[in-house]
Design an enzyme around this catalytic site. Structure first.
Site, short mmCIF file in Angstrom:
data_model
loop_
_atom_site.label_atom_id
_atom_site.label_comp_id
_atom_site.label_asym_id
_atom_site.label_seq_id
_atom_site.Cartn_x
_atom_site.Cartn_y
_atom_site.Cartn_z
N TYR A 153 -19.76 -0.27 2.96
CA TYR A 153 -18.18 -0.13 3.13
C TYR A 153 -17.97 1.42 3.12
CZ TYR A 153 -13.21 -0.59 1.81
OH TYR A 153 -11.98 -0.51 2.01
N LYS B 294 -16.28 3.59 6.16
CA LYS B 294 -15.16 4.24 5.95
C LYS B 294 -15.19 5.73 6.22
CE LYS B 294 -12.17 0.90 4.89
NZ LYS B 294 -11.26 0.63 5.86
P1 NAI Z 1 -6.25 -7.26 3.13
O1 NAI Z 1 -7.50 -8.34 2.76
O2 NAI Z 1 -4.75 -7.80 2.38
O3 NAI Z 1 -5.67 -7.30 4.57
C1 NAI Z 1 -6.56 -7.20 5.35
C2 NAI Z 1 -6.39 -8.05 6.64
O4 NAI Z 1 -7.42 -7.90 7.53
C3 NAI Z 1 -6.39 -9.43 6.34
O5 NAI Z 1 -5.52 -10.01 6.64
C4 NAI Z 1 -7.56 -9.93 7.16
O6 NAI Z 1 -7.40 -11.25 7.62
C5 NAI Z 1 -7.53 -8.78 8.17
N1 NAI Z 1 -8.80 -8.96 9.08
C6 NAI Z 1 -10.01 -8.96 8.66
N2 NAI Z 1 -11.00 -8.71 9.41
C7 NAI Z 1 -10.29 -8.75 10.63
C8 NAI Z 1 -10.81 -8.74 12.03
N3 NAI Z 1 -12.27 -8.81 12.33
N4 NAI Z 1 -10.13 -8.42 12.84
C9 NAI Z 1 -8.75 -8.74 12.71
N5 NAI Z 1 -7.99 -8.91 11.50
C10 NAI Z 1 -9.21 -8.94 10.39
O7 NAI Z 1 -6.78 -6.09 2.71
P2 NAI Z 1 -5.68 -4.57 2.49
O8 NAI Z 1 -6.16 -4.08 1.04
O9 NAI Z 1 -4.44 -4.69 2.95
O10 NAI Z 1 -6.72 -3.55 3.42
C11 NAI Z 1 -6.25 -2.98 4.34
C12 NAI Z 1 -7.10 -1.85 4.88
O11 NAI Z 1 -6.94 -0.91 3.98
C13 NAI Z 1 -8.58 -2.11 4.86
O12 NAI Z 1 -9.22 -1.51 5.98
C14 NAI Z 1 -9.17 -1.90 3.65
O13 NAI Z 1 -10.48 -1.56 3.77
C15 NAI Z 1 -8.40 -0.52 3.28
N6 NAI Z 1 -8.23 -0.11 2.00
C16 NAI Z 1 -7.62 -0.89 1.29
C17 NAI Z 1 -7.47 -0.45 -0.29
C18 NAI Z 1 -6.73 -0.96 -1.21
O14 NAI Z 1 -6.62 -0.50 -2.28
N7 NAI Z 1 -6.13 -2.13 -0.87
C19 NAI Z 1 -8.27 0.77 -0.54
C20 NAI Z 1 -8.98 1.66 0.49
C21 NAI Z 1 -8.89 1.02 1.68
#
Ligand code: NAI
Length: 489
Positions: A163, A167
């Site tokens: 990851y 990133k």
């Molecule tokens: P989340 O799991 O709530 O949302 C991510 C969404 O992406 C999910 O709805 C999932 O179905 C969708 N997804 C996954 N693979 C996919 C694909 N191949 N094609 C289309 N959609 C896909 O996670 P969150 O926390 O909202 O994360 C959003 C972004 O922020 C991610 O890139 C994550 O790595 C990044 N991030 C989040 C942090 C946090 O504290 N929540 C910290 C650092 C980064």
């Protein structure tokens, strides 16, 4: 102040079925953007798929009077998602690359599948969508692209090697796209958010994930995507009410002059300097990053660092040379330094008059003269030690050490053996110590030893040793033992 609006703008938000993406999509739509709500609808580790997540958010947007369309493709099929925007609204203005999954495990347990899948969703997905939309945005002269990085990539995080790689890879991608897009008003930024979501609920305590609302992150995404915002190539940490920008900071570092070997030992010695953040710079592009390097190349071409080649010069023994002196040289030297100003002074006649009844003696300091003359003569003949490539225009006579091993005879044939004993790097300049032992050529007896320290302007700075610092001679706090007053002629 009127609110920032997105009327007429078409945005793609990937992974918008949950967490941060959902929040971004709702905010943009609430301010007039038409939103492609993309979500594969799988689990947090990338398994399965469903249309429910995207549909739900589209319904929410529509219920509030906004415009949205659901898309269920994986970001790995980025072109299809872009096509969905073009089919529906004939344009694309904003891409928020947000979709993400986790495959956390310690490095030894990490499978290639864990590695590849994380790369494919975060990096390849970001590439495919952005690439498919790029020319549409360039041609339209408007585009805003957001990549979603993570503190794990910036700082590293245990169990997230895959990851972290992905990133920080996005930061690199964003940096270059920012450069390539700028002229066409396609601006690209990266956020490293923190928010409570299903990705963090396993890592952070519930009170914290509840407090870290995705809604605290989305305003930054919206602002960076707005036409009023000219920011590009930025990296921002955001979450829990905090908004901050990151940049690279570099130590002032250390420059080793080129043209000679740079050794690991020198690095060990200079490590505290190389890693000292007391003085720093903040390079913003490749050109400013190269600045000290280019400066170093330039100073090489000016010749500053080719004045001394330590490896060739240090320890070099010059071929022995001979010279001679007699009473005339000795007497002239004594006169030169002020002996026998009173020609009737019996005490001093012994240094200037070889027929003096009480004997003729050599002032001990005369021992410097044959050695210095030998060096001057060698310079004149162009016989410097190899690696010492400077002329007299650069040198100052620094320290002088002279040891008279036995009283010097009134005349002698001498044989001098000289060696480059020390070379010290004093920063800008250098010190070269030449040791000269002078023997009586007829008896082989050692008469006088000289260490001649030459200060060479502009010849230092190769990262070599500074050498010992001379003791500062502090006069004692009392009256002198003896006072001698003299007057030079
Ligand atoms: P989340 O799991 O709530 O949302 C991510 C969404 O992406 C999910 O709805 C999932 O179905 C969708 N997804 C996954 N693979 C996919 C694909 N191949 N094609 C289309 N959609 C896909 O996670 P969150 O926390 O909202 O994360 C959003 C972004 O922020 C991610 O890139 C994550 O790595 C990044 N991030 C989040 C942090 C946090 O504290 N929540 C910290 C650092 C980064």
């Amino acid at each position: 102040m009127s609110e920032l609006r997105f009327d007429g703008r078409v945005a793609i938000v990937t992974g918008a079925g949950n967490g941060l993406g959902r929040s971004h999509a709702l905010l943009l739509a609430s301010r007039g953007a038409k939103v492609v709500v993309n979500d594969l609808g799988g689990g947090a580790t990338g398994a399965g798929k469903s249309s429910a997540a995207a549909d739900k958010v589209v319904e929410e947007i529509k219920a509030k009077g906004g415009e949205a369309v659901a898309n269920y493709d994986s970001v790995e099929d980025g072109a299809k998602i872009v096509q969905c925007a073009l089919d529906t609204w004939k344009k694309i203005d904003i891409i928020v690359n947000n979709a993400g999954i986790l495959r956390d495990t310690s490095f030894p347990k990490m499978s290639q599948e864990d590695w590849d899948l994380i790369y494919r969703v975060h990096v390849l997905g970001g590439f495919r969508i952005t690439h498919a939309a790029w020319n549409h945005m360039r041609d339209a002269g408007y585009g805003r692209v957001i990549f979603t990085a993570s503190a794990a990539g910036i700082y590293g995080n245990f169990g997230q090697a895959n990851y972290s790689m992905a990133k920080l890879g996005l930061v690199g991608l964003s940096n270059t796209l920012a450069l390539e897009g700028k002229k066409k008003n396609v601006l690209v930024n990266t956020i490293a958010p923190i928010a409570g979501s299903r990705l963090t609920e396993t890592v952070l305590p519930k009170e914290i994930t509840d407090a870290l609302k995705p809604e605290y992150v989305s305003p930054l995404v919206a602002w960076l995507c707005h036409e009023d915002c000219s920011e590009t190539g930025g990296l921002f940490e955001v979450g829990g009410g905090f908004f901050g920008k990151l940049r690279w900071e570099r130590t002032e570092g250390k420059l080793f002059k080129l043209g000679r070997e740079i050794t690991p030992d020198q690095l060990k010695k200079s490590w505290s300097v190389i890693t000292d953040f007391g003085k720093t710079t903040h390079p913003t592009d490749v050109t400013s990053s190269m600045q000290p390097i280019l400066g170093n190349l330039q100073s090489k071409s000016l010749g500053g660092n080719e004045l001394i080649d330590v490896d060739a010069a240090l320890g070099y023994e010059l071929p022995a040379v001979t010279s001679s002196y007699d009473e005339r040289d000795v007497a002239l030297y004594a006169l030169g330094v002020g002996a026998a100003q009173n020609p009737l002074d019996q005490e001093e006649l012994q240094y200037v008059y070889e027929m003096n009844g009480q004997g003729f003696n050599v002032l001990p300091t005369f021992g410097v003269v044959p050695a210095l003359r030998m060096i001057f003569d060698m310079y004149k003949r162009g016989e410097q030690a190899p690696g010492l490539n400077y002329g007299f225009d650069r040198v100052l006579h620094g320290e002088q050490y002279t040891e008279v091993v036995r009283p010097l005879p009134p005349k002698a044939n001498l044989r001098h053996k000289a060696k480059i004993k020390e070379i010290w790097d004093k920063g800008k300049n250098a010190l070269v110590v030449t040791g000269i032992d002078s023997y009586d050529a007829d008896t082989g007896e050692l008469l006088v030893k000289n260490d001649l320290t030459t200060f060479v302007r502009g010849a230092g700075g190769w990262g070599g040793e500074r050498g010992p610092s001379a003791d500062v001679n502090v006069p004692p706090d009392r009256a002198p033992d003896k006072v001698l007053e003299d007057k030079t002629t």
